[in-house]
Design an enzyme around this catalytic site. Structure first.
Site, short mmCIF file in Angstrom:
data_model
loop_
_atom_site.label_atom_id
_atom_site.label_comp_id
_atom_site.label_asym_id
_atom_site.label_seq_id
_atom_site.Cartn_x
_atom_site.Cartn_y
_atom_site.Cartn_z
N ASP A 106 -9.16 -7.86 -2.29
CA ASP A 106 -7.67 -6.84 -2.02
C ASP A 106 -7.91 -5.63 -2.85
O ASP A 106 -7.09 -5.14 -3.20
CB ASP A 106 -6.54 -7.60 -2.69
N LYS A 144 -10.39 -0.76 0.82
CA LYS A 144 -10.87 -1.96 2.12
C LYS A 144 -12.43 -1.53 2.60
O LYS A 144 -13.06 -2.51 2.87
CB LYS A 144 -9.90 -1.55 3.34
N ASP A 199 -7.15 -9.73 2.01
CA ASP A 199 -5.99 -9.28 2.57
C ASP A 199 -6.14 -8.03 3.11
O ASP A 199 -7.08 -7.23 3.49
CB ASP A 199 -5.34 -8.89 1.38
N ASN A 200 -5.20 -7.64 4.15
CA ASN A 200 -4.99 -6.33 4.83
C ASN A 200 -5.99 -5.86 6.13
O ASN A 200 -6.62 -5.03 6.01
CB ASN A 200 -5.09 -5.18 3.77
N GLU A 227 3.29 -6.57 3.00
CA GLU A 227 4.16 -6.63 2.02
C GLU A 227 5.58 -6.25 2.00
O GLU A 227 5.42 -4.74 2.25
CB GLU A 227 3.22 -6.82 0.52
C1 LIG Z 1 -0.47 5.04 1.60
C2 LIG Z 1 -0.61 3.51 1.79
C3 LIG Z 1 -0.32 2.92 0.81
C4 LIG Z 1 -0.20 1.55 1.12
C5 LIG Z 1 -0.84 0.90 2.31
C6 LIG Z 1 -0.95 -0.45 2.37
C7 LIG Z 1 -1.52 -1.39 1.38
C8 LIG Z 1 -1.37 -2.69 1.38
C9 LIG Z 1 -2.34 -3.46 0.34
O1 LIG Z 1 -2.07 -4.65 0.44
C10 LIG Z 1 -3.23 -3.00 -0.06
O2 LIG Z 1 -4.15 -3.84 -0.73
C11 LIG Z 1 -3.52 -1.70 0.11
C12 LIG Z 1 -4.74 -0.86 -0.67
O3 LIG Z 1 -5.11 0.18 -0.39
N1 LIG Z 1 -5.33 -1.71 -1.59
C13 LIG Z 1 -6.46 -1.10 -2.60
C14 LIG Z 1 -6.36 -1.77 -3.63
C15 LIG Z 1 -6.89 -1.15 -4.92
C16 LIG Z 1 -6.76 -1.76 -6.35
O4 LIG Z 1 -8.03 -2.09 -6.45
C17 LIG Z 1 -8.56 -1.35 -7.56
N2 LIG Z 1 -10.05 -1.12 -6.96
C18 LIG Z 1 -10.32 -0.62 -5.87
N3 LIG Z 1 -11.57 -0.50 -5.53
C19 LIG Z 1 -12.20 -1.01 -6.76
C20 LIG Z 1 -13.75 -1.33 -7.08
N4 LIG Z 1 -14.54 -1.17 -6.25
N5 LIG Z 1 -13.88 -2.10 -8.18
C21 LIG Z 1 -12.44 -2.54 -9.02
N6 LIG Z 1 -11.34 -2.12 -8.64
C22 LIG Z 1 -11.23 -1.50 -7.56
C23 LIG Z 1 -7.76 -0.10 -7.67
O5 LIG Z 1 -7.79 0.40 -8.70
C24 LIG Z 1 -6.38 -0.99 -7.10
O6 LIG Z 1 -6.01 -1.63 -8.38
C25 LIG Z 1 -2.75 -0.78 0.83
C26 LIG Z 1 -1.37 2.03 3.28
C27 LIG Z 1 -1.01 3.21 3.03
MG LIG Z 2 -3.46 -5.97 -0.39
#
Ligand SMILES: Cc1ccc(Cc2cc(O)c(O)c(C(=O)NC/C=C/[C@H]3O[C@@H](n4cnc5c(N)ncnc54)[C@H](O)[C@@H]3O)c2)cc1
Ligand SMILES: [Mg+2]
Length: 214
Positions: A141, A144, A169-170, A199
């Site tokens: 999660d 992506k 997820d997603n 969500e």
């Molecule tokens: C503008 C917008 C907002 C929301 C959405 C819809 C939407 C709906 C959802 O359920 C989503 O999960 C997402 C989403 O983008 N999730 C990314 C989540 C990242 C978290 O994980 C952390 N992270 C990211 N890469 C790494 C990595 N390599 N190693 C360790 N931690 C990492 C970050 O530090 C964050 O804690 C988006 C679409 C568009």
């Molecule tokens: Mg998610």
């Protein structure tokens, strides 16, 4: 400096949730994020699908990629048997510390370990540094476009065994096309799609389960 959204989520949990009660922490976050500020927690609709898949798997060692505020870590850990444990990787230090507090309020700190750093750096350390043999369950999660490369990395590091379950997820919104392409065209994975919604929204989304066949 005014507080972050994630800090406000922690505030609402610490004011309103029942200490030691994971369900009340989840309800509190879902209520806040559906009524006041949207946040990217897996949420209650996809959360129910996650619950069923975790209960069916009854995993001993779980890895989560992307802790964020700890909502899905709590969702998963509350279902784990006594000796089972969840390792969750988060590289944003603010999110990691907020998640730590929220997981503590839920009373699940003994089951959940937050590993601060990038998944690509920590996954290769899981065996030696974190005494992981193989993973029974992985919840993806995080960013992506990291889903596919991290899946390859998990396999290369020998962390997957026959029957290891990946749940992503997603895969529809925001989408993880490379991941879907990789697991669905790969004999080593048995894939199932779980259509749902983003969500707290009416937007279509889905989760993908990919069982490693060894
Ligand atoms: C503008 C917008 C907002 C929301 C959405 C819809 C939407 C709906 C959802 O359920 C989503 O999960 C997402 C989403 O983008 N999730 C990314 C989540 C990242 C978290 O994980 C952390 N992270 C990211 N890469 C790494 C990595 N390599 N190693 C360790 N931690 C990492 C970050 O530090 C964050 O804690 C988006 C679409 C568009
Ligand atoms: Mg998610």
């Amino acid at each position: 400096m005014d507080q972050s959204k994630e800090q406000r989520i922690l505030n609402t949990v610490s004011y309103n949730a029942v200490k030691g009660d994971p369900e009340s922490v989840m309800k509190c976050i879902d209520k806040y994020c559906s009524q006041y500020e949207w946040a990217m927690n897996v949420g209650d609709e996809k959360g129910l699908i996650l619950d069923k898949i975790v209960e069916e798997a009854d995993p001993s060692v779980v890895l989560e990629l992307g802790t964020y505020c700890g909502y899905s870590a709590i969702r998963i850990a509350r279902l784990l048997k006594p000796k089972a444990r969840l390792l969750t990787i988060e590289f944003n230090p603010e999110f990691a510390s907020i998640a730590k507090e929220i997981i503590d309020i839920a009373g699940l700190s003994d089951k959940v370990t937050i590993l601060e750093g990038h998944s690509e750096d920590i996954i290769p350390q899981l065996k030696k540094k974190y005494e992981v043999e193989t993973l029974d369950f992985v919840f993806l999660d995080h960013w992506k476009e990291r889903y596919a490369p991290d899946t390859v990395l998990l396999e290369e590091c020998g962390l997957l065994r026959k029957g290891s379950i990946l749940l992503a997820d997603n895969v529809v919104f925001p989408g993880a096309p490379e991941f879907l392409k990789y697991v669905r065209n790969n004999q080593r994975f048995e894939c199932t799609s779980y259509p749902s919604h983003l969500e707290y929204m009416q937007v279509e989304d889905a989760m993908e389960k990919a069982v490693y066949l060894g």
